[in-house]
Design an enzyme around this catalytic site. Sequence first.
Site, PDB file in Angstrom:
ATOM      1  N   GLU A 106       0.827   3.563   9.877  1.00 62.20           N
ATOM      2  CA  GLU A 106      -0.636   3.626   9.686  1.00 62.20           C
ATOM      3  C   GLU A 106      -1.268   4.739  10.542  1.00 62.20           C
ATOM      4  OE1 GLU A 106      -2.778   0.164   8.767  1.00 62.20           O
ATOM      5  OE2 GLU A 106      -0.987  -0.939   8.145  1.00 62.20           O
TER       6      GLU A 106
ATOM      7  N   ILE B 130       7.597   1.717   2.389  1.00 61.91           N
ATOM      8  CA  ILE B 130       6.578   0.780   1.914  1.00 61.91           C
ATOM      9  C   ILE B 130       6.826  -0.626   2.455  1.00 61.91           C
ATOM     10  CG2 ILE B 130       5.393  -0.156  -0.117  1.00 61.91           C
ATOM     11  CD1 ILE B 130       5.112   2.970   0.371  1.00 61.91           C
TER      12      ILE B 130
ATOM     13  N   PRO C  76       8.441  10.912   0.571  1.00 65.02           N
ATOM     14  CA  PRO C  76       9.492  11.587   1.345  1.00 65.02           C
ATOM     15  C   PRO C  76       8.974  12.840   2.051  1.00 65.02           C
ATOM     16  CG  PRO C  76      10.359  10.897  -0.770  1.00 65.02           C
ATOM     17  CD  PRO C  76       8.889  10.583  -0.796  1.00 65.02           C
TER      18      PRO C  76
ATOM     19  N   PHE D  81       0.868  -1.184   0.000  1.00 62.87           N
ATOM     20  CA  PHE D  81       0.000   0.000   0.000  1.00 62.87           C
ATOM     21  C   PHE D  81       0.900   1.227   0.000  1.00 62.87           C
ATOM     22  CE2 PHE D  81      -2.417   3.162   2.508  1.00 62.87           C
ATOM     23  CZ  PHE D  81      -3.665   3.114   1.899  1.00 62.87           C
TER      24      PHE D  81
ATOM     25  N   GLY E 162       4.046  12.353   4.945  1.00 57.20           N
ATOM     26  CA  GLY E 162       3.859  11.257   5.901  1.00 57.20           C
ATOM     27  C   GLY E 162       2.524  11.451   6.589  1.00 57.20           C
TER      28      GLY E 162
END
Length: 381
Positions: free
Chosen positions: A364, A158, A129, A124, A132
């Site tokens: 996440e 990733i 860079p 996903f 975030g």
Amino acid sequence: MLSFQFSETHEMIRRTAREFANDVIAPSVIERDENATVAYDIIKQLGELGFMGMMVSPDWGGSGLDAVSYVIAMEEISKVDPAVSVVMSVNNSLVCWALDTYGTDEQKEKFLRPLASGEKIGAFCLSEPEAGSDATQQNTIAVQQNGSWAITGTKNWITNGTIADVYLVMAQTNRELKHKGISCFIVEWGTEGFSRGVKENKMGIRSSDTCSLGFENVKVPHTNILGDVGRGFNIAMETLNGGRIGIAAQALGIAAGALDAAVKYSGERKAFGKPIANLQAIQFKIAEMSTKVEAARLLCYKAATMKDKHERIVLSAAQAKLFASKTAVDVALEAIQVHGGYGYVREYHVERMLRDAKITEIYEGTSEVQHIVIARELTRA
Ligand code: CAA
């Protein structure tokens, strides 16, 4: 009436996951952490067990289980090795769920079926860079060319980056529309112009692979857009709600594993003429640790149950992740203290658990982002 009863299927999933974790994953955990080697064989076997597409219908190659089963399996695998469970988590809740929810039948046949059965692995790709926590600031762009799209940009951090076959990639298709101009593309490894950076040398979950990805005019057909053009950011956010339950369950597993280790060690180690479990200083630690673990567990089950009932999970998923990830760090740290000097060396696992726990407060959605999500959800009109 509230019921804290699990179904026979839930109990069976717990037994299966626990046995697999102890028999197959545990023996090589220290070595894989030390050498940062990807657990290819183990991941393959997770697919054979039906753990890579747990919530996907058997019609599309999945196991047709509920989110509570997924939390149970994630907890058990994470107790032993969260570097393995993160592969499972990304595949299940970020990639399979998104394809299952937003994909066309053709996309499901081509991409979801092999991912849900564990034949292929998914990744996903939202972070960049310079994007975030502030995820709307996507610099990766996709431009339309003769009925297909050309993607150019860089993705960062990733998970499964060097081992995946199928990547969900967010890219700007209309910068003027800001986040409403972001679309989600299904990109296959092997497409011309698509490259992988070197594997990151991480503090924890070392045997899971993490890398940056480069896209240089990578051409994908229009049929590889997931959902509608311009819906990519919303798809990513909705997907991450479920992903956060997976990471909360991962953190719960780390905390539960650290608690188990501390309880076991406190019964074996003697000091002042008796097992240290008889010392009030240790008893207080264990009482605190177990209470936090149980609270985290209940938050995970609540969020998963709400997901199974198709209720809005934004708040419960963020709360579960915020609390469980802090619990993982706190409990792993205390488990080291219970072990004394032995806790500071590799063989006793708890120092690894602390290193593994830290990432659950970052990926996440950092804990700071979870605070924002929770506060916004409580104060929205
Ligand atoms: N659920 C559903 N929709 C959401 C949402 C959520 N949790 N959060 C935001 N949205 C929607 C909003 O409703 C809004 O939609 P509309 O415009 O259609 O109304 C849109 O997204 C934009 O939201 P905001 O205006 O709130 O955007 P913002 O820029 O102020 O803040 C944010 C958004 C919550 C900070 C968001 O950017 C965010 O969650 N950031 C963290 C990103 C993240 O979790 N990255 C993880 C990378 S993936 C990873 O780690 C995987 C791995 O490899 C293990």
